[in-house]
Design a protein around this motif. Structure first.
Motif, PDB file in Angstrom:
ATOM      1  N   LEU A  29       0.685 -66.199 -62.492  1.00  0.00           N
ATOM      2  CA  LEU A  29       1.714 -66.199 -61.456  1.00  0.00           C
ATOM      3  C   LEU A  29       2.140 -67.629 -61.103  1.00  0.00           C
ATOM      4  CD1 LEU A  29       3.214 -64.434 -59.199  1.00  0.00           C
ATOM      5  CD2 LEU A  29       1.327 -65.186 -57.749  1.00  0.00           C
ATOM      6  N   ILE A  30       1.176 -68.496 -60.922  1.00  0.00           N
ATOM      7  CA  ILE A  30       1.487 -69.890 -60.576  1.00  0.00           C
ATOM      8  C   ILE A  30       2.239 -70.571 -61.719  1.00  0.00           C
ATOM      9  CG2 ILE A  30       0.443 -72.134 -60.066  1.00  0.00           C
ATOM     10  CD1 ILE A  30      -1.823 -70.544 -58.670  1.00  0.00           C
ATOM     11  N   GLU A  31       1.786 -70.345 -62.933  1.00  0.00           N
ATOM     12  CA  GLU A  31       2.443 -70.944 -64.092  1.00  0.00           C
ATOM     13  C   GLU A  31       3.886 -70.447 -64.219  1.00  0.00           C
ATOM     14  OE1 GLU A  31       2.047 -70.743 -68.945  1.00  0.00           O
ATOM     15  OE2 GLU A  31       0.297 -70.287 -67.714  1.00  0.00           O
ATOM     16  N   HIS A  32       4.088 -69.159 -64.020  1.00  0.00           N
ATOM     17  CA  HIS A  32       5.438 -68.594 -64.132  1.00  0.00           C
ATOM     18  C   HIS A  32       6.340 -69.114 -63.009  1.00  0.00           C
ATOM     19  CE1 HIS A  32       8.261 -65.857 -65.908  1.00  0.00           C
ATOM     20  NE2 HIS A  32       8.459 -65.212 -64.758  1.00  0.00           N
ATOM     21  N   TYR A  33       5.782 -69.282 -61.810  1.00  0.00           N
ATOM     22  CA  TYR A  33       6.562 -69.854 -60.710  1.00  0.00           C
ATOM     23  C   TYR A  33       6.975 -71.293 -61.025  1.00  0.00           C
ATOM     24  CZ  TYR A  33       7.722 -71.920 -56.215  1.00  0.00           C
ATOM     25  OH  TYR A  33       8.349 -72.596 -55.209  1.00  0.00           O
ATOM     26  N   LEU A  34       6.069 -72.067 -61.593  1.00  0.00           N
ATOM     27  CA  LEU A  34       6.399 -73.447 -61.940  1.00  0.00           C
ATOM     28  C   LEU A  34       7.473 -73.518 -63.036  1.00  0.00           C
ATOM     29  CD1 LEU A  34       2.867 -75.084 -61.795  1.00  0.00           C
ATOM     30  CD2 LEU A  34       4.717 -75.232 -60.104  1.00  0.00           C
ATOM     31  N   GLU A  35       7.458 -72.531 -63.953  1.00  0.00           N
ATOM     32  CA  GLU A  35       8.524 -72.472 -64.966  1.00  0.00           C
ATOM     33  C   GLU A  35       9.882 -72.224 -64.304  1.00  0.00           C
ATOM     34  OE1 GLU A  35       7.443 -69.416 -67.703  1.00  0.00           O
ATOM     35  OE2 GLU A  35       5.768 -70.567 -68.545  1.00  0.00           O
ATOM     36  N   HIS A  36       9.918 -71.276 -63.354  1.00  0.00           N
ATOM     37  CA  HIS A  36      11.167 -71.000 -62.642  1.00  0.00           C
ATOM     38  C   HIS A  36      11.579 -72.200 -61.790  1.00  0.00           C
ATOM     39  CE1 HIS A  36      12.284 -66.769 -63.402  1.00  0.00           C
ATOM     40  NE2 HIS A  36      10.988 -66.614 -63.659  1.00  0.00           N
ATOM     41  N   LYS A  37      10.611 -72.890 -61.216  1.00  0.00           N
ATOM     42  CA  LYS A  37      10.895 -74.063 -60.386  1.00  0.00           C
ATOM     43  C   LYS A  37      11.475 -75.199 -61.236  1.00  0.00           C
ATOM     44  CE  LYS A  37      10.283 -75.978 -56.271  1.00  0.00           C
ATOM     45  NZ  LYS A  37      11.008 -75.556 -55.098  1.00  0.00           N
ATOM     46  N   ALA A  38      11.013 -75.315 -62.495  1.00  0.00           N
ATOM     47  CA  ALA A  38      11.555 -76.344 -63.391  1.00  0.00           C
ATOM     48  C   ALA A  38      12.998 -76.034 -63.771  1.00  0.00           C
ATOM     49  CB  ALA A  38      10.683 -76.464 -64.636  1.00  0.00           C
ATOM     50  N   GLU A  39      13.302 -74.727 -63.954  1.00  0.00           N
ATOM     51  CA  GLU A  39      14.675 -74.332 -64.299  1.00  0.00           C
ATOM     52  C   GLU A  39      15.609 -74.465 -63.102  1.00  0.00           C
ATOM     53  OE1 GLU A  39      14.541 -70.379 -65.816  1.00  0.00           O
ATOM     54  OE2 GLU A  39      13.308 -70.923 -67.550  1.00  0.00           O
ATOM     55  N   ASN A  40      15.119 -74.071 -61.922  1.00  0.00           N
ATOM     56  CA  ASN A  40      15.939 -74.093 -60.716  1.00  0.00           C
ATOM     57  C   ASN A  40      15.112 -74.684 -59.579  1.00  0.00           C
ATOM     58  OD1 ASN A  40      17.693 -73.635 -58.628  1.00  0.00           O
ATOM     59  ND2 ASN A  40      17.566 -71.395 -58.715  1.00  0.00           N
ATOM     60  N   PRO A  41      15.288 -75.976 -59.277  1.00  0.00           N
ATOM     61  CA  PRO A  41      14.463 -76.603 -58.231  1.00  0.00           C
ATOM     62  C   PRO A  41      14.698 -76.042 -56.827  1.00  0.00           C
ATOM     63  CG  PRO A  41      15.535 -78.258 -59.608  1.00  0.00           C
ATOM     64  CD  PRO A  41      16.107 -76.938 -59.995  1.00  0.00           C
ATOM     65  N   ALA A  42      15.781 -75.307 -56.617  1.00  0.00           N
ATOM     66  CA  ALA A  42      16.077 -74.775 -55.283  1.00  0.00           C
ATOM     67  C   ALA A  42      15.362 -73.445 -55.005  1.00  0.00           C
ATOM     68  CB  ALA A  42      17.584 -74.587 -55.124  1.00  0.00           C
ATOM     69  N   ILE A  43      14.681 -72.883 -55.991  1.00  0.00           N
ATOM     70  CA  ILE A  43      14.042 -71.576 -55.796  1.00  0.00           C
ATOM     71  C   ILE A  43      12.821 -71.730 -54.879  1.00  0.00           C
ATOM     72  CG2 ILE A  43      12.517 -71.692 -57.804  1.00  0.00           C
ATOM     73  CD1 ILE A  43      13.146 -68.723 -58.282  1.00  0.00           C
ATOM     74  N   THR A  44      12.664 -70.788 -53.985  1.00  0.00           N
ATOM     75  CA  THR A  44      11.501 -70.773 -53.090  1.00  0.00           C
ATOM     76  C   THR A  44      10.525 -69.708 -53.566  1.00  0.00           C
ATOM     77  OG1 THR A  44      12.499 -69.164 -51.597  1.00  0.00           O
ATOM     78  CG2 THR A  44      12.912 -71.516 -51.134  1.00  0.00           C
ATOM     79  N   ILE A  45       9.345 -69.754 -53.009  1.00  0.00           N
ATOM     80  CA  ILE A  45       8.328 -68.770 -53.387  1.00  0.00           C
ATOM     81  C   ILE A  45       8.746 -67.358 -52.959  1.00  0.00           C
ATOM     82  CG2 ILE A  45       6.885 -69.062 -51.335  1.00  0.00           C
ATOM     83  CD1 ILE A  45       5.461 -68.630 -54.819  1.00  0.00           C
ATOM     84  N   VAL A  46       9.436 -67.259 -51.826  1.00  0.00           N
ATOM     85  CA  VAL A  46       9.896 -65.953 -51.339  1.00  0.00           C
ATOM     86  C   VAL A  46      10.948 -65.385 -52.279  1.00  0.00           C
ATOM     87  CG1 VAL A  46      11.022 -64.763 -49.432  1.00  0.00           C
ATOM     88  CG2 VAL A  46       9.326 -66.539 -48.961  1.00  0.00           C
ATOM     89  N   SER A  47      11.894 -66.217 -52.696  1.00  0.00           N
ATOM     90  CA  SER A  47      12.926 -65.724 -53.615  1.00  0.00           C
ATOM     91  C   SER A  47      12.316 -65.395 -54.979  1.00  0.00           C
ATOM     92  CB  SER A  47      14.055 -66.741 -53.754  1.00  0.00           C
ATOM     93  OG  SER A  47      13.558 -67.949 -54.274  1.00  0.00           O
TER      94      SER A  47
END
Length: 127
Positions: A29-47
């Motif tokens: 989960l953490i790794e996948h969140y960091l992948e999404h964060k790298a693609e879109n820095p504006a993404i929050t954990i809630v979104s």
């Protein structure tokens, strides 16, 4: 030492028989969140949680999404017990004693006093 072994065995049991094994997927989960964060820095954990848990969409990383905790469930403990030999039950008439039905009334016993048992349900009397 006993306490440590007890905790270990209880943990192994709970992880193998309940949904607690899903918590072992938290690093994914953490790794996948960091992948999404790298693609879109504006993404929050809630979104991120809304995208993956509220309205999951089949997109390019759908297989990775299914590896997230609590995204998919499996029957993790299935036990089937069958007897090795067929079970048969037979009644035989040899040496059987006939059942004698006797009606016993216990309320006429010397151990039963109607007044004592009925007095329990009476309200208390004041002087």
């Amino acid at each position: 030492m006993k306490k440590l072994i007890s905790i270990l065995l209880l943990s192994l049991y709970l992880v193998s028989t309940t949904e607690l094994y899903q918590f072992l997927k938290v690093p994914v989960l953490i790794e996948h969140y960091l992948e999404h964060k790298a693609e879109n820095p504006a993404i929050t954990i809630v979104s991120f949680f809304k995208i993956h848990y509220e309205n999951p969409v089949k997109d390019s990383d759908y297989n990775k999404d299914q590896q997230l905790p609590f995204a998919s469930h499996a029957a993790h403990l299935v036990i089937v017990c069958t007897p090795a030999t067929p079970f048969t039950f037979q009644l035989s008439d040899k040496g059987s004693n006939p059942i004698i039905k006797s009606k016993q009334t216990f309320y006429k016993s010397i151990f039963y006093n109607k007044d004592i048992l009925n007095s329990i349900w009476q309200p208390p009397k004041s002087c």
